[in-house]
Design a protein around this motif. Structure first.
Motif, short mmCIF file in Angstrom:
data_model
loop_
_atom_site.label_atom_id
_atom_site.label_comp_id
_atom_site.label_asym_id
_atom_site.label_seq_id
_atom_site.Cartn_x
_atom_site.Cartn_y
_atom_site.Cartn_z
N VAL A 40 0.87 -1.18 0.00
CA VAL A 40 0.00 0.00 0.00
C VAL A 40 0.91 1.23 0.00
O VAL A 40 1.75 1.37 0.89
N PRO A 41 0.77 2.11 -1.00
CA PRO A 41 1.68 3.26 -1.08
C PRO A 41 1.59 4.16 0.15
O PRO A 41 0.49 4.55 0.55
N THR A 42 2.73 4.47 0.73
CA THR A 42 2.78 5.31 1.92
C THR A 42 4.16 5.96 2.02
O THR A 42 5.07 5.60 1.28
N ALA A 43 4.32 6.92 2.95
CA ALA A 43 5.60 7.61 3.11
C ALA A 43 6.65 6.65 3.68
O ALA A 43 6.33 5.79 4.50
N LEU A 82 5.36 14.39 3.23
CA LEU A 82 4.77 14.32 1.89
C LEU A 82 4.10 15.64 1.55
O LEU A 82 3.49 16.26 2.42
N VAL A 83 4.20 16.04 0.30
CA VAL A 83 3.46 17.22 -0.13
C VAL A 83 2.27 16.78 -0.97
O VAL A 83 2.27 15.68 -1.52
N GLY A 84 1.27 17.63 -1.05
CA GLY A 84 0.09 17.32 -1.85
C GLY A 84 -1.16 17.83 -1.17
O GLY A 84 -1.08 18.65 -0.26
N GLU A 85 -2.29 17.35 -1.65
CA GLU A 85 -3.58 17.73 -1.08
C GLU A 85 -4.21 16.48 -0.47
O GLU A 85 -4.21 15.42 -1.09
N GLY A 99 -6.76 8.11 5.15
CA GLY A 99 -6.35 9.50 4.93
C GLY A 99 -5.34 9.47 3.80
O GLY A 99 -4.29 8.84 3.92
N LEU A 100 -5.66 10.12 2.69
CA LEU A 100 -4.80 10.06 1.50
C LEU A 100 -4.06 11.38 1.30
O LEU A 100 -4.60 12.45 1.61
N MET A 101 -2.86 11.29 0.77
CA MET A 101 -2.15 12.48 0.28
C MET A 101 -2.03 12.32 -1.23
O MET A 101 -1.49 11.32 -1.71
N ILE A 102 -2.58 13.29 -1.96
CA ILE A 102 -2.65 13.20 -3.41
C ILE A 102 -1.73 14.26 -4.01
O ILE A 102 -1.83 15.44 -3.67
N ASN A 103 -0.83 13.80 -4.86
CA ASN A 103 0.10 14.73 -5.52
C ASN A 103 0.10 14.39 -6.99
O ASN A 103 0.68 13.38 -7.39
N GLY A 104 -0.58 15.19 -7.78
CA GLY A 104 -0.72 14.87 -9.21
C GLY A 104 -1.47 13.56 -9.35
O GLY A 104 -2.59 13.43 -8.85
#
Ligand code: AMP
Ligand code: GLY
Length: 423
Positions: A115-118, A188-191, A271-276
């Motif tokens: 699962v993608p994560t930091a 992580l950066v993003g929305e 809780g997701l961090m979306i970057n592009g």
């Protein structure tokens, strides 16, 4: 049927509000509830962690379905205890709720099942933690492993701040036993977006998309809170992001939990961090988000009770969720001092007028009654939630409600929903 909702926040008022609309309900209880739930259900003065008291009540009253709002009773094993007595419960079992109760567990699970994560490491000692901080660089994210009421995450902007946070947590000064282990991870950066789904351990049905606003001040400034407002749908979750969230986050997590012997049945919140086009998972919660639950349930057209029953019985294959196309926005009104020590007992003015506004629901959280007055009694006091044809309509209506309400030192963000408008 007789239904018991456990909890006393805005989320639980929203659950009670939605459940009360079902023709399947004959009696509705909320423990301990708040003055808002009292208008729709019978409040029972039992604390969410009084498992024996709650079980006694459910048996005595012949409760057909218990719906658990907050995380604490889940991680204490309420679901397991009730099920042993043959009672039906909507809420993750104790060994599945660990996905929220231990950040080290959830990070290790994500790593194991892809699962993608930091990037991260887990530490119990200061010296190796500091080496890892130096390796990652600044900013860096320090998380207490255990439950810390939403306050256990520090985004350190300097090496000193990072080292102090780690030292305080590991010494037990900051969060007691919850800080005995720390997760240190890449910033992580993003929305962000809140992605929730019902699951029976095999099937996964996503809810509508939502976005929270964690920091206390406009423009995402200041310390994090439990959430200062939320809206649905969240346009940051594009169809591509949605597909990735289902495939890479939800499917792998639900299958991973089953493979670990921790079959997850309930509502799973990522809780997701979306970057592009990239999605990473910040955390999991084993429950509905608060305040996300408020706008989500205002948009849910389907009767929620058959859904809750299907999840509790462990088979959601026949369930389909219908949503209103409208948008919904919840603006949280908080007490002075929040998210620090809050001032309580201020009289809330304007409730009777705000309650008259169409398509607006005032969900109570930290309120209590003092004589004939409704007064503040917690950090997040009200969740002013509106439905409108567009996000802009819902924002305008929610703030019309907010402008009708006031008390000494009230705090609220003026930019809830603006990220959706800017897209
Ligand atoms: P959590 O409880 O893990 O979701 O963390 C609380 C909040 O801290 C999140 O909603 C984010 O705003 C922020 N946060 C957590 N982890 C990270 C990270 N790795 N990078 C950037 N921000 C983060
Ligand atoms: N609003 C974020 C949460 O419920 O954890």
């Amino acid at each position: 049927m007789k239904i018991l909702v456990i909890g006393s926040g805005g989320r639980e008022h929203a659950l009670v509000w939605k459940i009360a609309q079902s023709s399947l309900v004959t009696r509705l209880f909320c423990a301990p509830g708040n003055p808002g739930t009292a208008s729709l259900a019978e409040n029972i003065p039992l604390a969410v962690d009084d498992l024996d008291g709650l079980l006694d009540f459910a048996i005595r009253e012949g409760i057909d379905l218990t719906v658990v709002g907050p995380e604490l009773p889940l991680s204490l094993g309420l679901t397991d205890l009730f099920q042993e007595q043959g009672l039906m419960v909507f809420g993750a079992s104790k060994n599945a709720a660990i996905i929220e109760g231990s950040k080290a567990f959830s990070k290790d699970l994500m790593k194991k099942y892809g699962v993608p994560t930091a990037a991260y490491e887990v530490f119990t000692q200061v010296a190796p933690a500091v080496s890892f901080i130096d390796q990652l660089g600044i900013p860096v994210v320090i998380k207490a492993d255990g439950l810390a009421a939403g306050k256990g995450v520090i985004i350190a902007q300097s090496r000193d701040e990072a080292v102090t946070a780690v030292t305080d947590m590991l010494s037990g000064n900051a969060f007691g036993a919850a800080g005995a282990r720390v997760v240190i991870e890449e910033f992580l950066v993003g929305e962000e977006a809140s992605f929730l789904a019902f699951t029976d351990g095999t099937n996964i049905i996503p809810l509508a998309t939502a976005q929270d606003h964690k920091p206390i001040y406009d423009g995402d400034q200041g310390p994090n809170t439990g959430g200062m407002g939320a809206y649905s749908p969240a346009p940051v979750v594009t169809p591509l992001i949605h597909e990735k969230a289902m495939k890479e986050v939800m499917r792998r997590t639900v299958d991973g939990m089953a493979a670990e012997g921790r079959t997850y049945k309930g509502v799973l919140y990522a809780g997701l961090m979306i970057n592009g086009e990239e999605v990473k998972t910040l955390e999991f919660n084993a429950r509905f988000g608060d305040p996300e639950c408020q706008p989500l349930l205002m948009r849910l057209k389907s009767d929620i009770v058959p859904v809750l029953i299907a999840v509790a019985r462990g088979d959601i294959s026949g369930i389909e969720l219908q949503w209103y196309d409208d948008a919904s926005v919840c603006v949280v009104m908080a007490a002075a001092g929040y998210p620090g020590d809050v001032i309580k007992g201020d009289v809330i003015a304007g409730l009777a007028d705000a309650t008259q506004i169409d398509n607006l629901v005032i969900f109570h959280a930290g309120t209590s009654l003092k004589g004939n007055d409704c007064v503040t009694s917690g950090g997040r006091v009200l969740g002013v939630t509106a439905r409108g044809v567009t996000v802009k309509d819902a924002i305008d209506l929610a703030y019309k409600g907010v402008d009708t309400l006031s008390w000494n030192g009230v705090q609220f963000r003026k930019d809830i929903g603006s990220k959706a408008l800017n897209r």
